[in-house]
Design a protein around this motif. Structure first.
Motif, PDB file in Angstrom:
ATOM      1  N   ASN A 186      12.876   4.463  -2.569  1.00 11.35           N
ATOM      2  CA  ASN A 186      12.631   5.846  -2.150  1.00 11.35           C
ATOM      3  C   ASN A 186      11.159   6.248  -2.230  1.00 11.35           C
ATOM      4  O   ASN A 186      10.748   7.218  -1.648  1.00 11.35           O
ATOM      5  N   SER A 187      10.415   5.478  -3.007  1.00 13.88           N
ATOM      6  CA  SER A 187       9.015   5.867  -3.133  1.00 13.88           C
ATOM      7  C   SER A 187       8.276   5.418  -1.881  1.00 13.88           C
ATOM      8  O   SER A 187       8.794   4.651  -1.075  1.00 13.88           O
ATOM      9  N   SER A 188       7.074   5.918  -1.741  1.00 14.10           N
ATOM     10  CA  SER A 188       6.425   5.715  -0.450  1.00 14.10           C
ATOM     11  C   SER A 188       5.455   4.532  -0.464  1.00 14.10           C
ATOM     12  O   SER A 188       4.260   4.721  -0.335  1.00 14.10           O
ATOM     13  N   VAL A 189       5.988   3.335  -0.629  1.00 16.22           N
ATOM     14  CA  VAL A 189       5.128   2.159  -0.513  1.00 16.22           C
ATOM     15  C   VAL A 189       5.473   1.393   0.755  1.00 16.22           C
ATOM     16  O   VAL A 189       6.593   1.470   1.248  1.00 16.22           O
ATOM     17  N   ASP A 230       0.338   6.620  -8.663  1.00 14.46           N
ATOM     18  CA  ASP A 230      -0.398   7.821  -9.096  1.00 14.46           C
ATOM     19  C   ASP A 230      -1.774   7.941  -8.441  1.00 14.46           C
ATOM     20  O   ASP A 230      -2.558   8.842  -8.758  1.00 14.46           O
ATOM     21  N   GLY A 231      -2.091   7.034  -7.553  1.00 14.74           N
ATOM     22  CA  GLY A 231      -3.332   7.155  -6.779  1.00 14.74           C
ATOM     23  C   GLY A 231      -4.556   6.545  -7.448  1.00 14.74           C
ATOM     24  O   GLY A 231      -5.653   6.604  -6.894  1.00 14.74           O
ATOM     25  N   CYS A 249       0.303  -2.215 -12.075  1.00 14.79           N
ATOM     26  CA  CYS A 249      -0.298  -2.013 -10.742  1.00 14.79           C
ATOM     27  C   CYS A 249       0.541  -1.011  -9.950  1.00 14.79           C
ATOM     28  O   CYS A 249      -0.001  -0.119  -9.276  1.00 14.79           O
ATOM     29  N   MET A 250       1.859  -1.164 -10.032  1.00 15.68           N
ATOM     30  CA  MET A 250       2.747  -0.304  -9.258  1.00 15.68           C
ATOM     31  C   MET A 250       2.631   1.157  -9.692  1.00 15.68           C
ATOM     32  O   MET A 250       2.610   2.053  -8.852  1.00 15.68           O
ATOM     33  N   SER A 251       2.534   1.385 -11.018  1.00 14.52           N
ATOM     34  CA  SER A 251       2.378   2.773 -11.487  1.00 14.52           C
ATOM     35  C   SER A 251       1.057   3.344 -10.981  1.00 14.52           C
ATOM     36  O   SER A 251       0.986   4.498 -10.561  1.00 14.52           O
ATOM     37  N   VAL A 289       0.856  -1.199   0.000  1.00 17.24           N
ATOM     38  CA  VAL A 289       0.000   0.000   0.000  1.00 17.24           C
ATOM     39  C   VAL A 289       0.891   1.247   0.000  1.00 17.24           C
ATOM     40  O   VAL A 289       2.110   1.137   0.134  1.00 17.24           O
ATOM     41  N   ARG A 290       0.254   2.409  -0.109  1.00 15.50           N
ATOM     42  CA  ARG A 290       1.049   3.635   0.038  1.00 15.50           C
ATOM     43  C   ARG A 290       1.412   3.800   1.520  1.00 15.50           C
ATOM     44  O   ARG A 290       0.595   3.472   2.393  1.00 15.50           O
TER      45      ARG A 290
END
Ligand code: GLU
Length: 270
Positions: free
Chosen positions: A202-205, A180-181, A174-176, A125-126
């Motif tokens: 680094n991304s917020s997952v 992007d919400g 799915c990841m993209s 999830v985010r």
């Protein structure tokens, strides 16, 4: 009495040689010089195509098995979740190693050797979505549905969690969409999620870390090649016994922190 014994002995000999013949059944893939293998090309750690090279745990397992079956060359082709059965049925691939869970539905259409590994479904999830700690928390959320994949069924159909599905063709899509919400969660095998989570450091997952299924990863085969299935099972056993499985799991997933199993999985039977 002696005659009866002779008859029984003859029957036993015939029985044994009958078995031997069945075991030596000709396979369309064992001994093939160039083997065409289906893999994923967008799942880091498992099957990814990077700078023209296929890499990942599934790719290495496929190469090991092909070599044990006698191949000198291996050609990798993409096998998307929705196309795996069709590619095998049409004989476009010799076998598939592509995060392919053995399921009753699929077994009607194709055969499986293995499993060569047992993964577990989990959820990504985010990071900001701190309320999601279990598959049940996905109720009311937008969940990724990869066409032909079984993971969304595990949530919506098997566990009856009331999610709204957002359809895509691959897990990288799915990841993209998670980023992007346009969806809230990606629920699938821990090996797939760990690979993505590692890439997008680094991304917020956030990896939820609440596994809820056993995903028995099979080697997909066209129906009917029992000899190939048995040969692959022998090769999988060797892969664990000679230390290759441990080495490959460590190489691709050691740094993810996932709990890895390094003992031979219980086979389905061919
Ligand atoms: N292992 C699951 C399946 O076979 C999800 C991964 C995939 O679709 O490749 O459906």
């Amino acid at each position: 009495m002696r005659v009866r014994h002779a008859v029984i002995a003859a029957a036993l000999v015939l029985g044994v040689s009958g078995c031997g013949l069945a075991g030596a059944q000709t396979s369309t893939i064992v001994g093939k010089e160039t083997m065409i293998v289906g893999v994923k090309i967008d799942q880091p750690g498992l099957g990814a195509l990077k700078k023209g090279r296929n890499e990942g745990f599934d790719v290495d397992v496929a190469a090991y098995l092909a070599r044990k079956l006698g191949a000198k060359n291996v050609v990798y082709k993409e096998a998307k979740s929705s196309e795996r059965e069709k590619l095998l049925q049409q004989g476009q691939l010799d076998f598939i190693v592509a995060s392919y869970s053995i399921t009753a539905e699929r077994k009607v259409k194709v055969d499986f050797a293995g499993p060569y590994y047992v993964a577990h479904q989990d959820t990504l999830v985010r990071a900001a979505d701190s309320g999601i700690t279990d598959v049940r928390d996905l109720a009311g959320k937008k969940l990724c549905q990869v066409t032909g994949s079984n993971s969304w069924r595990r949530v919506k159909e098997e566990r009856k969690v009331n999610v709204s599905l957002v359809e895509t063709k691959t897990y990288s899509d799915c990841m993209s969409k998670l980023a992007d919400g346009s969806l809230d969660a990606v629920s699938t095998d821990d090996l797939i999620l760990a690979g993505f989570a590692r890439e997008s450091r680094n991304s917020s997952v956030r990896f939820v870390n609440a596994p809820f299924t056993d995903e028995r990863y099979g080697v997909g085969l066209k129906k009917g090649d029992v000899a190939a299935c048995e040969a692959i099972n022998r090769a999988i056993s060797e892969m664990y016994l000679d230390g290759t499985a441990r080495e490959l799991l460590g190489k691709w997933f050691g740094p993810t922190g996932l709990k890895l199993t390094v003992t031979v999985p219980q086979f389905e039977g061919c």
